[in-house]
Enzyme design. Structure first.
Site, PDB file in Angstrom:
ATOM      1  N   PRO A   2       0.954  -1.181   0.228  1.00  0.00           N
ATOM      2  CA  PRO A   2       0.073  -0.023  -0.014  1.00  0.00           C
ATOM      3  C   PRO A   2       0.971   1.311   0.090  1.00  0.00           C
ATOM      4  O   PRO A   2       1.916   1.341   0.768  1.00  0.00           O
ATOM      5  CB  PRO A   2      -0.661  -0.065   1.196  1.00  0.00           C
ATOM      6  CG  PRO A   2      -0.824  -1.761   1.737  1.00  0.00           C
ATOM      7  CD  PRO A   2       0.480  -2.003   1.102  1.00  0.00           C
ATOM      8  N   GLU A   3       0.640   2.315  -0.864  1.00  0.00           N
ATOM      9  CA  GLU A   3       1.272   3.303  -1.141  1.00  0.00           C
ATOM     10  C   GLU A   3       0.459   4.531  -0.280  1.00  0.00           C
ATOM     11  O   GLU A   3      -0.576   4.147   0.363  1.00  0.00           O
ATOM     12  CB  GLU A   3       1.660   3.880  -2.454  1.00  0.00           C
ATOM     13  CG  GLU A   3       2.209   2.627  -3.040  1.00  0.00           C
ATOM     14  CD  GLU A   3       2.705   2.862  -4.628  1.00  0.00           C
ATOM     15  OE1 GLU A   3       2.684   4.019  -4.985  1.00  0.00           O
ATOM     16  OE2 GLU A   3       2.790   1.779  -5.302  1.00  0.00           O
ATOM     17  N   LYS A  58       3.619   5.860   4.913  1.00  0.00           N
ATOM     18  CA  LYS A  58       3.029   4.759   4.512  1.00  0.00           C
ATOM     19  C   LYS A  58       2.447   4.127   6.147  1.00  0.00           C
ATOM     20  O   LYS A  58       2.190   3.176   6.325  1.00  0.00           O
ATOM     21  CB  LYS A  58       3.601   3.954   4.003  1.00  0.00           C
ATOM     22  CG  LYS A  58       4.047   4.427   2.520  1.00  0.00           C
ATOM     23  CD  LYS A  58       4.968   3.161   1.676  1.00  0.00           C
ATOM     24  CE  LYS A  58       5.454   3.747   0.354  1.00  0.00           C
ATOM     25  NZ  LYS A  58       6.086   2.733  -0.404  1.00  0.00           N
ATOM     26  N   ARG A 263      12.876  -4.042  -9.232  1.00  0.00           N
ATOM     27  CA  ARG A 263      11.340  -3.715  -9.387  1.00  0.00           C
ATOM     28  C   ARG A 263      10.849  -3.752 -10.844  1.00  0.00           C
ATOM     29  O   ARG A 263      11.501  -3.026 -11.606  1.00  0.00           O
ATOM     30  CB  ARG A 263      10.989  -2.260  -8.850  1.00  0.00           C
ATOM     31  CG  ARG A 263      11.781  -2.284  -7.602  1.00  0.00           C
ATOM     32  CD  ARG A 263      11.126  -2.976  -6.415  1.00  0.00           C
ATOM     33  NE  ARG A 263       9.610  -2.728  -6.022  1.00  0.00           N
ATOM     34  CZ  ARG A 263       9.021  -1.679  -5.282  1.00  0.00           C
ATOM     35  NH1 ARG A 263      10.057  -1.239  -4.597  1.00  0.00           N
ATOM     36  NH2 ARG A 263       7.958  -1.400  -5.096  1.00  0.00           N
TER      37      ARG A 263
END
Length: 276
Positions: A2-3, A58, A263
């Site tokens: 989650p950002e 976050k 990534r």
């Protein structure tokens, strides 16, 4: 993971469910979630009231009575949801906060990476995770002057630079891919080589994208749900993330996907300029 828009949405949806409730007891099924000594964690929070929930980057900050704050990092898969205490325990539920009103807040985490750290209110920014965080988008601290100066000192590529939470906090893989495409900057561009006018574009795109994504209640591309169990809406607005092999909406070139520091990174090889 989650950002910032997702964590903010969790905060907004969780607050009305638990604000004002008092903890009667805490059950910890997986002690490694708790940074403190688990027994002390339970002892200190029992009979404490949740006053509000704040957020930094976050991290969720549960504010309790008696000047206690629980710093909660959801990491990859963490989720909170309200149940009744007699509700069958789920396989991936690891902590339960039972309230005096007969409801309970459970924390579920498939990967068990999330952490809860109880500290004195006012000292949370001294904790390991928050201590070195940079400014958030859409704040006074995150000025265009700050951003230009920060990037001018970075030798690494812009993708890694934006993922560096000490530069700007709250951005993750999804939104970094999106803002770089919006700004027409190749993800492998040297951060310090990007022209000032392009950095200004990037700055405004970061602020705007975080604002819109938060308004849309975040992005669900894997397992993200808010505290009500609802998905986000920004996934319907993504232009590059998750669209490798499709045509760029700007120019029609096929979007490519590469690995940047491990990534997955999607970009347009035509629109996005590589600054060396």
């Amino acid at each position: 993971m989650p950002e910032m828009p997702e964590v903010e949405t969790v905060r907004r949806t969780l607050t009305p469910l638990v604000k004002g409730k008092t903890i009667a007891k805490i059950i910890i099924w997986y002690p490694k979630i708790i940074v403190n000594n688990p027994d002390e964690f339970v002892e200190k929070l029992t009979n404490k009231k949740i006053l509000k929930i704040d957020r930094y980057g976050k991290y969720l900050l549960f504010r309790f009575s008696d000047d206690l704050t629980m710093v909660s990092h959801l990491r990859m898969e963490g989720k909170y949801h309200l149940v009744t205490p007699d509700h069958p325990k789920g396989k991936h539920e690891h902590v339960e906060f039972v309230f005096t009103d007969g409801t309970a807040l459970r924390y579920a985490d498939v990967r068990k990476f999330g952490r809860m750290h109880l500290v004195e209110t006012g000292t949370e920014k001294q904790t390991t995770g928050i201590r070195h965080l940079g400014p958030e988008p859409n704040t006074e601290e995150f000025s265009v002057e700050y951003f230009i100066n920060a990037l001018s000192r970075k030798k690494k590529n812009i993708k890694n630079t934006l993922l560096d939470q000490t530069v700007v906090c709250g951005l993750g893989n999804i939104y970094v891919d999106e803002v770089l495409w919006q700004s027409k900057i190749h993800p492998l561009s040297s951060a310090k080589s990007i022209p000032a006018d392009k950095i200004v574009d990037l700055y405004h795109n970061i602020n705007h994208t975080i604002t819109v994504a938060t308004k849309e209640r975040g992005t669900t591309v894997h397992t993200y749900l808010d505290a009500n169990g609802d998905i986000g809406g920004y996934q319907n607005m993504l232009q590059v993330y998750g669209h490798a092999g499709e045509e760029c909406n700007n120019c029609g070139t096929i979007l490519e996907k590469i690995k940047v520091n491990g990534r997955g990174t999607t970009f347009c090889p035509h629109c996005q300029v590589l600054y060396k």
